[in-house]
Design an enzyme around this catalytic site. Structure first.
Site, short mmCIF file in Angstrom:
data_model
loop_
_atom_site.label_atom_id
_atom_site.label_comp_id
_atom_site.label_asym_id
_atom_site.label_seq_id
_atom_site.Cartn_x
_atom_site.Cartn_y
_atom_site.Cartn_z
N LYS A 51 7.71 1.65 1.73
CA LYS A 51 8.36 2.01 2.56
C LYS A 51 9.93 2.08 2.28
O LYS A 51 10.54 3.45 2.67
CB LYS A 51 8.55 0.87 3.13
CG LYS A 51 7.30 0.18 4.10
CD LYS A 51 7.06 -1.03 4.78
CE LYS A 51 6.42 -1.66 4.75
NZ LYS A 51 5.48 -2.76 5.56
N GLN A 95 7.68 -8.77 4.90
CA GLN A 95 6.23 -7.44 4.64
C GLN A 95 5.05 -9.25 4.88
O GLN A 95 5.68 -10.08 4.20
CB GLN A 95 6.21 -7.67 3.13
CG GLN A 95 4.76 -6.56 3.27
CD GLN A 95 5.05 -5.45 3.63
OE1 GLN A 95 5.51 -4.94 3.81
NE2 GLN A 95 3.39 -5.92 4.44
N ASP A 118 9.63 -4.89 12.77
CA ASP A 118 8.62 -4.88 12.92
C ASP A 118 7.61 -4.93 14.34
O ASP A 118 7.12 -5.05 15.35
CB ASP A 118 7.98 -6.27 12.69
CG ASP A 118 7.29 -5.83 10.71
OD1 ASP A 118 7.03 -5.36 10.85
OD2 ASP A 118 7.75 -6.53 9.57
N1 LIG Z 1 5.29 -6.50 8.10
C1 LIG Z 1 4.52 -6.63 7.93
N2 LIG Z 1 3.88 -6.94 7.50
C2 LIG Z 1 2.31 -5.89 7.57
C3 LIG Z 1 2.29 -4.96 8.63
C4 LIG Z 1 3.45 -4.86 8.97
O1 LIG Z 1 3.19 -3.24 9.81
N3 LIG Z 1 5.05 -5.29 9.32
N4 LIG Z 1 1.50 -4.18 8.16
C5 LIG Z 1 0.39 -4.18 7.07
C6 LIG Z 1 1.03 -3.38 6.11
N5 LIG Z 1 1.47 -1.69 5.65
C7 LIG Z 1 3.09 -2.62 6.52
O2 LIG Z 1 3.15 -3.11 5.93
C8 LIG Z 1 0.34 -0.94 5.75
C9 LIG Z 1 -0.38 -1.08 5.67
C10 LIG Z 1 -1.47 0.15 5.27
C11 LIG Z 1 -0.51 1.85 5.41
C12 LIG Z 1 -1.15 3.20 4.76
O3 LIG Z 1 -0.53 3.79 5.21
N6 LIG Z 1 -2.62 2.70 4.10
C13 LIG Z 1 -3.06 3.22 3.23
C14 LIG Z 1 -4.18 3.32 2.73
C15 LIG Z 1 -3.74 2.85 1.51
C16 LIG Z 1 -4.19 2.83 0.43
O4 LIG Z 1 -5.21 3.04 -0.98
O5 LIG Z 1 -4.42 0.95 -0.45
C17 LIG Z 1 -3.79 4.38 4.62
O6 LIG Z 1 -4.48 3.99 5.49
O7 LIG Z 1 -4.08 6.16 4.78
C18 LIG Z 1 0.68 1.36 5.06
C19 LIG Z 1 1.47 0.01 5.71
C20 LIG Z 1 0.23 -5.86 6.37
N7 LIG Z 1 1.74 -6.60 6.46
#
Ligand SMILES: Nc1nc2c(c(=O)[nH]1)N[C@@H](CN(C=O)c1ccc(C(=O)N[C@@H](CCC(=O)O)C(=O)O)cc1)CN2
Length: 294
Positions: A51, A95, A118
């Site tokens: 981020k 987060q 969020d």
């Molecule tokens: N306050 C928040 N907490 C969490 C959120 C949120 O939107 N707000 N979402 C999730 C975690 N998350 C962002 O925070 C998030 C999860 C996954 C990805 C991502 O790009 N994933 C990749 C794979 C990554 C890897 O290799 O592990 C993909 O799917 O291609 C981005 C952001 C929970 N917490």
């Protein structure tokens, strides 16, 4: 039927981030995003790092607050109050998950709704349900953008959302309803889930259970959006190795769907791109700048 088209979340997110960066470059000052991480959850550390990097790349200011796992709820609420009052901060994100001692709802409710990038504050979820403008949760917003990239007009379609979390399932259903879909929210107690899924022209899986949605549950030609990011053992890759899989059995679903998001590279990258979009939107509203059309 031939294999479903792949919905490329990585490329869609990259294109959205480029539009955001171009819009930010026209502003009198860079918007600021504060991200708060409590503890050392390895996945959360990666997300927070990504981020911050993508915030900088979009030309915005990033304020990172890393707090020890021992942080009390009071200390976290104090920090949120300071960020609410800081004029350089347009967006605040705490987060999740938080350590279990801390009441996540109390923290979310303490965030100024105008800075709640969020979109989790009850003021913003309420505005979404009422069809009023506000900040919309990033993952469901990303899912909607991906669905519309292959079916621009969703009106009248049957949409099934599997999962009823406040973060994904419920706002996803509201967004699809706003697109004039006929929406069903299914969950762990839904009777005959397979049959419910088979009705779906748009199927959004957000249950957090690896490959739970089977290929035979997919309506031929459906758009399948897989929100799940589950790390599972992958002995075929070597001892102790793991891989990421979604909530949908990708290989089976791909044989029947019209279009499907992969995991990784589907919904995940859209979450951070939509966070930047929300930060830009929050900055424009707070500072009285014209909101760019993204
Ligand atoms: N306050 C928040 N907490 C969490 C959120 C949120 O939107 N707000 N979402 C999730 C975690 N998350 C962002 O925070 C998030 C999860 C996954 C990805 C991502 O790009 N994933 C990749 C794979 C990554 C890897 O290799 O592990 C993909 O799917 O291609 C981005 C952001 C929970 N917490």
């Amino acid at each position: 039927m031939s294999d479903a088209a792949l919905i490329d979340g990585k490329a869609t997110a990259e294109a959205l981030r480029a539009r955001i960066a171009a819009a930010v470059a026209t502003l009198p000052e860079p918007p600021g995003l504060a991200v708060v991480l409590v503890g050392e959850d390895p996945a959360s550390q990666v997300y927070v790092r990504n981020k911050a990097r993508q915030t900088h790349e979009a030309g915005m200011r990033s304020f990172e607050h890393r707090l020890p796992v021992t942080t009390s709820q009071g200390e976290l609420l104090d920090l949120v109050a300071r960020l609410n009052a800081d004029p350089a901060v347009d967006g605040i994100l705490v987060q999740l998950p938080l350590p279990s001692r801390i009441d996540a709802n109390a923290v979310i409710e303490a965030i100024d709704p105008a800075k709640d990038v969020d979109g989790f504050h009850p003021m913003n979820t309420g505005r979404l349900a009422a069809g009023l403008p506000g900040l919309v949760p990033c993952t469901p917003l990303g899912c909607l953008m991906l669905a519309r990239s292959v079916r621009p007009d969703l009106s009248g379609l049957e949409a099934v959302v599997v999962g009823r979390s406040n973060i994904v399932g419920k706002p996803m259903a509201q967004l699809l309803l706003a697109e004039s879909c006929t929406v069903t929210i299914a969950h762990s107690r839904t009777r005959d889930l397979a049959e419910v899924c088979r009705r779906a022209d748009i199927l959004v899986a957000a249950v957090g259970r690896p490959r739970m949605i089977e290929g035979s549950w997919i309506k031929p030609g459906a758009v399948v959006i897989d929100v799940g990011i589950n790390r599972v053992a992958a002995p075929d890759l070597g001892e102790g190795k793991t891989r990421l899989v979604g909530d949908v059995d990708f290989a089976g679903a791909r044989e029947r769907a019209g279009a499907i998001t992969p995991v990784p590279g589907g919904v995940g990258p859209m979450t951070i791109a939509c966070l930047l979009r929300n930060t830009l939107q929050a900055a424009c509203r707070r500072r009285g700048w014209a909101a760019p059309d993204l």
